[in-house]
Design a protein around this motif. Structure first.
Motif, PDB file in Angstrom:
ATOM      1  N   ALA A 170      60.662  65.101   4.659  1.00  0.00           N
ATOM      2  CA  ALA A 170      61.100  66.495   4.606  1.00  0.00           C
ATOM      3  C   ALA A 170      62.378  66.620   3.787  1.00  0.00           C
ATOM      4  N   ALA A 171      63.282  65.659   3.943  1.00  0.00           N
ATOM      5  CA  ALA A 171      64.525  65.677   3.176  1.00  0.00           C
ATOM      6  C   ALA A 171      64.243  65.531   1.680  1.00  0.00           C
ATOM      7  N   ALA A 172      63.293  64.640   1.337  1.00  0.00           N
ATOM      8  CA  ALA A 172      62.946  64.444  -0.075  1.00  0.00           C
ATOM      9  C   ALA A 172      62.335  65.706  -0.669  1.00  0.00           C
ATOM     10  N   ARG A 209      49.058  65.362 -12.913  1.00  0.00           N
ATOM     11  CA  ARG A 209      49.899  64.998 -14.064  1.00  0.00           C
ATOM     12  C   ARG A 209      51.098  65.938 -14.185  1.00  0.00           C
ATOM     13  N   GLY A 210      50.879  67.216 -13.941  1.00  0.00           N
ATOM     14  CA  GLY A 210      51.974  68.175 -14.032  1.00  0.00           C
ATOM     15  C   GLY A 210      53.069  67.901 -13.022  1.00  0.00           C
ATOM     16  N   HIS A 211      52.694  67.553 -11.800  1.00  0.00           N
ATOM     17  CA  HIS A 211      53.690  67.224 -10.779  1.00  0.00           C
ATOM     18  C   HIS A 211      54.519  66.003 -11.198  1.00  0.00           C
ATOM     19  N   LEU A 212      53.848  64.985 -11.652  1.00  0.00           N
ATOM     20  CA  LEU A 212      54.544  63.748 -12.019  1.00  0.00           C
ATOM     21  C   LEU A 212      55.493  63.983 -13.186  1.00  0.00           C
ATOM     22  N   SER A 213      55.052  64.747 -14.163  1.00  0.00           N
ATOM     23  CA  SER A 213      55.908  65.039 -15.319  1.00  0.00           C
ATOM     24  C   SER A 213      57.120  65.861 -14.908  1.00  0.00           C
ATOM     25  N   ALA A 214      56.897  66.867 -14.049  1.00  0.00           N
ATOM     26  CA  ALA A 214      58.002  67.728 -13.630  1.00  0.00           C
ATOM     27  C   ALA A 214      59.041  66.955 -12.830  1.00  0.00           C
ATOM     28  N   LEU A 215      58.595  66.090 -11.930  1.00  0.00           N
ATOM     29  CA  LEU A 215      59.532  65.292 -11.140  1.00  0.00           C
ATOM     30  C   LEU A 215      60.334  64.356 -12.032  1.00  0.00           C
ATOM     31  N   GLU A 227      60.990  64.729 -15.315  1.00  0.00           N
ATOM     32  CA  GLU A 227      61.889  65.498 -16.176  1.00  0.00           C
ATOM     33  C   GLU A 227      63.084  66.041 -15.407  1.00  0.00           C
ATOM     34  N   ALA A 228      62.893  66.314 -14.122  1.00  0.00           N
ATOM     35  CA  ALA A 228      63.986  66.835 -13.290  1.00  0.00           C
ATOM     36  C   ALA A 228      64.904  65.731 -12.780  1.00  0.00           C
ATOM     37  N   GLY A 229      64.590  64.483 -13.107  1.00  0.00           N
ATOM     38  CA  GLY A 229      65.405  63.376 -12.617  1.00  0.00           C
ATOM     39  C   GLY A 229      65.223  63.083 -11.142  1.00  0.00           C
ATOM     40  N   GLN A 230      64.111  63.542 -10.581  1.00  0.00           N
ATOM     41  CA  GLN A 230      63.821  63.317  -9.158  1.00  0.00           C
ATOM     42  C   GLN A 230      63.093  61.972  -8.999  1.00  0.00           C
TER      43      GLN A 230
END
Length: 273
Positions: free
Chosen positions: A168-170, A222-228, A230-233
């Motif tokens: 939940a924190a993540a 793929r979109g989720h992985l790319s967004a994470l 790119e956001a440095g997550q």
């Protein structure tokens, strides 16, 4: 049922004492009044609701005050085996463990024990039976977990409880990264998590799985992985991939084993590498 006593004032100890309707004593020391109760209480069971790191020294301290020889001592730790109570066993006392598989971040009402599993173990069959009866009196069911099984049992418990909070924190940090206040993030995620748990209770595995992996939606994955990325997550990305691989296993259990499942696994493994 033997006379019962809870030694320790933590959240679990307070919850257990209230659920059993029994007395509770401070666990930081072994004052004279507790010593007297342990001596005069006869063939009872004392539950040690104490932190793991002090169980061994408290067991030694308790054995030194010479409780009634027929008094049994049972710890409530999920990760410790019976050996942590070795000083009491050496003094001739029966020893055991009683770990309610429930989260107690704070004291909870007796209803918290209804329907749960309690991991029990004991050095003799009579005490093991007594602990099963205590669990039943709480509305719970007992399952024996031996010292050898204890580390994996407890790891599973942590994955399902403490790590659920960490998950939940993540997820909250990801929403905070797009500008959500922390309280708004948790306020949005908690109903979603409750719904997922309710689905798990009602439908079970693997049917309770939801999301793009169940739908075999490679584009969204793929979109989720790319967004994470790119956001440095980075930490959330690693968690997403690891849990995503677990989810593909659930999809296989549903009978899907086509090209899209293989592709999702390959994508997740590639990001992990």
């Amino acid at each position: 049922m033997r006379p019962l006593l809870v030694l320790g004032r933590g959240a679990l100890g307070a919850s257990l004492a209230a659920a059993l309707g029994i007395s509770q004593a401070a666990g930081r020391a072994v004052p004279e009044e507790i010593a007297a109760r342990l001596e005069s209480g006869g063939a009872g069971i004392t539950f040690l609701a104490l932190p793991d790191q002090v169980l061994g020294q408290r067991a030694a301290a308790l054995s030194a005050i010479r409780p009634h020889p027929d008094r049994a001592f049972v710890h409530l730790s999920g990760g410790q085996g019976l050996s942590v109570l070795a000083p009491l066993a050496a003094a001739g006392h029966r020893i055991g463990s009683f770990h309610p598989l429930q989260a107690f971040a704070q004291a909870r009402p007796p209803e918290a024990f209804l329907g749960i599993t309690v991991a029990v173990d004991a050095g003799d069959s009579e005490l093991l039976s007594d602990l099963g009866a205590v669990a039943a009196s709480l509305g719970a069911s007992a399952r024996r977990v031996t010292d050898e099984q204890r580390p994996l049992y407890h790891a599973a418990a942590v994955l399902a409880s403490g790590d659920l909070v960490a998950l939940a924190a993540a997820a909250g940090r990801v929403l905070e990264g797009i500008g959500w206040p922390p309280e708004a993030a948790m306020g949005a995620l908690l109903p979603l998590m409750r719904g997922a748990l309710l689905g798990l209770e009602e439908v079970g595995l693997p049917g309770a799985l939801t999301g793009p992996i169940r739908r075999q939606d490679v584009t969204t994955l793929r979109g989720h992985l790319s967004a994470l990325a790119e956001a440095g997550q980075d930490r959330a990305l690693r968690i997403y991939c690891e849990l995503g691989l677990e989810a593909t296993g659930l999809v296989r259990r549903m009978g899907a084993d086509g090209d899209s499942v293989h592709e999702m696994e390959a994508i997740l493994l590639e990001v992990q590498a």
